[in-house]
Design a protein around this motif. Structure first.
Motif, PDB file in Angstrom:
ATOM      1  N   LEU A 205       3.984  -1.542   7.796  1.00  0.00           N
ATOM      2  CA  LEU A 205       3.183  -2.401   6.929  1.00  0.00           C
ATOM      3  C   LEU A 205       3.543  -3.844   7.216  1.00  0.00           C
ATOM      4  CD1 LEU A 205       3.194  -0.915   3.285  1.00  0.00           C
ATOM      5  CD2 LEU A 205       1.210  -1.267   4.764  1.00  0.00           C
ATOM      6  N   ARG A 206       2.564  -4.720   7.032  1.00  0.00           N
ATOM      7  CA  ARG A 206       2.809  -6.147   7.160  1.00  0.00           C
ATOM      8  C   ARG A 206       2.426  -6.816   5.856  1.00  0.00           C
ATOM      9  NH1 ARG A 206      -0.208 -10.710  10.820  1.00  0.00           N
ATOM     10  NH2 ARG A 206       1.637 -11.922  11.435  1.00  0.00           N
TER      11      ARG A 206
ATOM     12  N   GLY B 169       0.819  -1.199   0.000  1.00  0.00           N
ATOM     13  CA  GLY B 169       0.000   0.000   0.000  1.00  0.00           C
ATOM     14  C   GLY B 169       0.853   1.249   0.000  1.00  0.00           C
ATOM     15  N   SER B 170       0.167   2.383   0.129  1.00  0.00           N
ATOM     16  CA  SER B 170       0.834   3.682   0.183  1.00  0.00           C
ATOM     17  C   SER B 170       0.784   4.205   1.607  1.00  0.00           C
ATOM     18  CB  SER B 170       0.148   4.659  -0.770  1.00  0.00           C
ATOM     19  OG  SER B 170       0.274   4.229  -2.103  1.00  0.00           O
ATOM     20  N   VAL B 171       1.936   4.500   2.169  1.00  0.00           N
ATOM     21  CA  VAL B 171       2.030   4.949   3.562  1.00  0.00           C
ATOM     22  C   VAL B 171       2.976   6.143   3.648  1.00  0.00           C
ATOM     23  CG1 VAL B 171       1.543   2.651   4.487  1.00  0.00           C
ATOM     24  CG2 VAL B 171       3.916   3.349   4.067  1.00  0.00           C
TER      25      VAL B 171
ATOM     26  N   LYS C 289      10.780   3.975   5.182  1.00  0.00           N
ATOM     27  CA  LYS C 289      11.450   5.130   4.598  1.00  0.00           C
ATOM     28  C   LYS C 289      11.100   5.219   3.115  1.00  0.00           C
ATOM     29  CE  LYS C 289      15.385   4.355   7.698  1.00  0.00           C
ATOM     30  NZ  LYS C 289      16.853   4.137   7.782  1.00  0.00           N
ATOM     31  N   PRO C 290      11.204   6.403   2.531  1.00  0.00           N
ATOM     32  CA  PRO C 290      10.914   6.524   1.093  1.00  0.00           C
ATOM     33  C   PRO C 290      11.750   5.567   0.249  1.00  0.00           C
ATOM     34  CG  PRO C 290      10.987   8.688   2.083  1.00  0.00           C
ATOM     35  CD  PRO C 290      11.415   7.720   3.153  1.00  0.00           C
TER      36      PRO C 290
ATOM     37  N   GLN D 299       2.957  -3.868  -4.318  1.00  0.00           N
ATOM     38  CA  GLN D 299       3.594  -2.546  -4.349  1.00  0.00           C
ATOM     39  C   GLN D 299       3.576  -1.910  -2.962  1.00  0.00           C
ATOM     40  OE1 GLN D 299       4.994  -0.669  -7.077  1.00  0.00           O
ATOM     41  NE2 GLN D 299       5.669   0.648  -5.390  1.00  0.00           N
ATOM     42  N   VAL D 300       4.725  -1.393  -2.573  1.00  0.00           N
ATOM     43  CA  VAL D 300       4.839  -0.603  -1.348  1.00  0.00           C
ATOM     44  C   VAL D 300       5.367   0.775  -1.743  1.00  0.00           C
ATOM     45  CG1 VAL D 300       6.051  -0.314   0.840  1.00  0.00           C
ATOM     46  CG2 VAL D 300       5.225  -2.575   0.160  1.00  0.00           C
ATOM     47  N   THR D 301       4.626   1.804  -1.377  1.00  0.00           N
ATOM     48  CA  THR D 301       5.024   3.174  -1.678  1.00  0.00           C
ATOM     49  C   THR D 301       5.081   3.964  -0.383  1.00  0.00           C
ATOM     50  OG1 THR D 301       3.948   3.059  -3.848  1.00  0.00           O
ATOM     51  CG2 THR D 301       4.496   5.243  -2.996  1.00  0.00           C
TER      52      THR D 301
END
Length: 122
Positions: free
Chosen positions: A18-19, A10-12, A87-88, A117-119
């Motif tokens: 996130l898990r 996801g987008s965080v 982190k970004p 996807q991880v953003t």
């Protein structure tokens, strides 16, 4: 043969957690060492973490050590990647992978999921 399906991306915001989950099919799941890799845009795929078939040993990339925990449940045929203090630079597609436990560590991982996807935004 093992089929792998990742979820949980996801987008965080930076600093969030996130898990990620990786659900495996097949009765032989318990005989596979499992790993997470990631690939950022324009970069090569890189190793993130791995866990042996028994869950008794883990290994992490230096870039995530102390922020990430890999775990598995061989009854649920699932592997997780708990990521904290994101982190970004953690932005990437994350892939789950499996390798037969008896194969040497130098062998490539045999089975791969489709990725999640991880953003992470600053």
């Amino acid at each position: 043969q093992v089929q792998l399906v990742e979820s949980g991306g996801g987008s965080v915001q930076a600093g969030d957690s996130l898990r990620l989950s990786c659900a495996g099919s097949g009765r032989a799941f318990t005989h596979y060492n499992m790993a997470w890799f990631r690939q950022a845009p324009g970069k090569e795929r890189e190793f993130v973490a791995q866990i042996v078939f028994s869950g008794g040993s883990t290994d992490y990339a230096d870039a995530v050590k102390g922020r990430v925990t890999i775990s598995r449940d061989n009854v649920k045929n699932t592997v997780w990647l708990q990521m904290n203090n994101l982190k970004p630079e953690d932005t990437a597609v994350y892939y789950c992978a499996a390798r037969w436990y008896a194969k040497p560590p130098t062998d490539e991982y045999e089975y791969w999921g489709q990725g999640t996807q991880v953003t992470v935004s600053s």
